[in-house]
Enzyme design. Structure first.
Site, PDB file in Angstrom:
ATOM      1  N   ARG A   1       7.737  -4.055 -12.935  1.00 26.54           N
ATOM      2  CA  ARG A   1       8.275  -5.227 -13.807  1.00 26.54           C
ATOM      3  C   ARG A   1       9.291  -4.314 -14.838  1.00 26.54           C
ATOM      4  O   ARG A   1       8.894  -3.424 -15.500  1.00 26.54           O
ATOM      5  CB  ARG A   1       7.135  -5.931 -14.754  1.00 26.54           C
ATOM      6  CG  ARG A   1       6.422  -6.830 -13.982  1.00 26.54           C
ATOM      7  CD  ARG A   1       5.447  -7.739 -14.664  1.00 26.54           C
ATOM      8  NE  ARG A   1       5.955  -8.388 -15.660  1.00 26.54           N
ATOM      9  CZ  ARG A   1       5.545  -8.643 -16.667  1.00 26.54           C
ATOM     10  NH1 ARG A   1       4.223  -8.419 -17.328  1.00 26.54           N
ATOM     11  NH2 ARG A   1       6.192  -9.454 -17.683  1.00 26.54           N
ATOM     12  N   SER A   2      10.438  -4.964 -15.450  1.00 27.72           N
ATOM     13  CA  SER A   2      11.287  -4.339 -16.241  1.00 27.72           C
ATOM     14  C   SER A   2      10.823  -4.122 -17.514  1.00 27.72           C
ATOM     15  O   SER A   2      10.844  -3.418 -18.299  1.00 27.72           O
ATOM     16  CB  SER A   2      12.664  -5.452 -16.264  1.00 27.72           C
ATOM     17  OG  SER A   2      13.334  -5.029 -17.307  1.00 27.72           O
TER      18      SER A   2
ATOM     19  N   LEU B   1      -0.738   1.725  -5.731  1.00 26.96           N
ATOM     20  CA  LEU B   1       0.369   1.781  -6.714  1.00 26.96           C
ATOM     21  C   LEU B   1       0.424   3.141  -7.390  1.00 26.96           C
ATOM     22  O   LEU B   1      -0.789   3.701  -7.641  1.00 26.96           O
ATOM     23  CB  LEU B   1       0.446   0.822  -7.783  1.00 26.96           C
ATOM     24  CG  LEU B   1       0.482  -0.857  -7.480  1.00 26.96           C
ATOM     25  CD1 LEU B   1       0.047  -1.621  -8.598  1.00 26.96           C
ATOM     26  CD2 LEU B   1       1.853  -1.195  -6.612  1.00 26.96           C
ATOM     27  N   GLU B   2       1.733   3.745  -7.362  1.00 20.55           N
ATOM     28  CA  GLU B   2       1.579   5.274  -8.090  1.00 20.55           C
ATOM     29  C   GLU B   2       2.415   4.770  -9.357  1.00 20.55           C
ATOM     30  O   GLU B   2       3.502   4.357  -9.510  1.00 20.55           O
ATOM     31  CB  GLU B   2       2.717   6.117  -7.214  1.00 20.55           C
ATOM     32  CG  GLU B   2       2.085   6.619  -6.087  1.00 20.55           C
ATOM     33  CD  GLU B   2       2.797   5.629  -4.956  1.00 20.55           C
ATOM     34  OE1 GLU B   2       3.916   5.204  -4.930  1.00 20.55           O
ATOM     35  OE2 GLU B   2       2.254   5.447  -3.740  1.00 20.55           O
TER      36      GLU B   2
ATOM     37  N   GLN C   1       5.650  -7.143  -8.743  1.00 15.41           N
ATOM     38  CA  GLN C   1       6.095  -8.539  -7.967  1.00 15.41           C
ATOM     39  C   GLN C   1       6.329  -7.758  -6.372  1.00 15.41           C
ATOM     40  O   GLN C   1       6.766  -6.854  -6.236  1.00 15.41           O
ATOM     41  CB  GLN C   1       7.139  -8.951  -8.320  1.00 15.41           C
ATOM     42  CG  GLN C   1       8.670  -8.745  -8.449  1.00 15.41           C
ATOM     43  CD  GLN C   1       9.494  -9.359  -9.378  1.00 15.41           C
ATOM     44  OE1 GLN C   1       9.233 -10.550  -9.691  1.00 15.41           O
ATOM     45  NE2 GLN C   1      10.539  -8.730  -9.644  1.00 15.41           N
TER      46      GLN C   1
ATOM     47  N   TYR D   1       2.383  -2.699  11.806  1.00 17.70           N
ATOM     48  CA  TYR D   1       1.767  -1.551  11.173  1.00 17.70           C
ATOM     49  C   TYR D   1       0.109  -1.678  11.441  1.00 17.70           C
ATOM     50  O   TYR D   1      -0.492  -2.843  11.578  1.00 17.70           O
ATOM     51  CB  TYR D   1       1.890  -1.666   9.888  1.00 17.70           C
ATOM     52  CG  TYR D   1       1.228  -0.385   8.953  1.00 17.70           C
ATOM     53  CD1 TYR D   1       1.696   0.636   8.907  1.00 17.70           C
ATOM     54  CD2 TYR D   1      -0.067  -0.528   8.445  1.00 17.70           C
ATOM     55  CE1 TYR D   1       1.226   1.953   8.346  1.00 17.70           C
ATOM     56  CE2 TYR D   1      -0.762   0.305   8.006  1.00 17.70           C
ATOM     57  CZ  TYR D   1      -0.072   1.802   7.673  1.00 17.70           C
ATOM     58  OH  TYR D   1      -0.509   2.709   7.183  1.00 17.70           O
TER      59      TYR D   1
ATOM     60  N   LYS E   1      -2.621   4.274   9.034  1.00 20.70           N
ATOM     61  CA  LYS E   1      -3.779   5.247   8.360  1.00 20.70           C
ATOM     62  C   LYS E   1      -4.271   4.434   7.124  1.00 20.70           C
ATOM     63  O   LYS E   1      -5.301   4.840   6.771  1.00 20.70           O
ATOM     64  CB  LYS E   1      -3.556   6.849   8.109  1.00 20.70           C
ATOM     65  CG  LYS E   1      -2.246   6.918   7.355  1.00 20.70           C
ATOM     66  CD  LYS E   1      -2.016   8.398   7.357  1.00 20.70           C
ATOM     67  CE  LYS E   1      -0.535   8.686   7.024  1.00 20.70           C
ATOM     68  NZ  LYS E   1       0.415   9.442   7.590  1.00 20.70           N
TER      69      LYS E   1
END
Length: 178
Positions: free
Chosen positions: A96-97, A122-123, A142, A156, A159
């Protein structure tokens, strides 16, 4: 072709795309809002002070509704939502901006393969000089879905399939090519 809100809603209704849990206000005109889960992982220090690609990395994982991300700190987090993409659909993760303007960088390598199922890791990186309080359930990004011209020949099944929680790197499982 990027999917519209109408198509996303229809795929959810038909269960060809699965997102759980989801609230109707998460569906945007051309994306689905993703929320922060309650699992956070940080890389544990190694005795050598070096991370290699050949050895498993150890992480300290905690579950909490609030996490204080210190300046310059990197943490893995997870989405609140669990996704199951069909073999003819891919997705892009976008931050998100509003959060980027606070110095919070959100990434996940940016790409979700067709056939992926699981929570998205998420990183998160705090580029600010102040700590940033993260809260479970908060919108952090998003997912933009794109229809492929045909189902993937090899969807996919890797792993990270079925992952739940902030899942650390499994790069050590890669086979080297020479």
């Amino acid at each position: 072709m990027i999917l519209s809100d109408k198509t996303i809603l229809e795929m959810l209704r038909q269960k060809t795309l699965r997102i759980e849990p989801i609230e109707k206000d998460q569906i945007q005109p051309a994306s689905v809002d993703i929320r922060l889960g309650d699992t956070f992982s940080i890389v544990e220090d190694s005795s050598s002070g070096i991370i290699t690609l050949q050895h498993e990395i150890t992480y300290k994982t905690i579950r909490t509704n609030r996490y204080l991300l210190l300046p310059g700190q990197f943490v893995l987090a997870t989405t609140l939502e669990y996704f199951a993409l069909p073999d003819n659909l891919t997705a892009f993760v976008e931050g998100r901006s509003s959060l980027g303007r606070m110095g919070l960088f959100i990434q996940n390598a940016g790409w979700v393969d067709p056939g992926f199922e699981g929570e998205i890791t998420l990183e998160l990186f705090n580029a600010n000089r102040c700590a940033i309080e993260l809260q479970s359930g908060r919108r952090v990004g998003q997912l933009v879905f794109a229809q492929m011209d045909a189902p993937a020949k090899n969807p996919y099944r890797g792993k990270y399939q079925g992952q739940k929680g902030a899942t650390g790197s499994r790069v050590f499982m890669d086979r080297e090519t020479e």
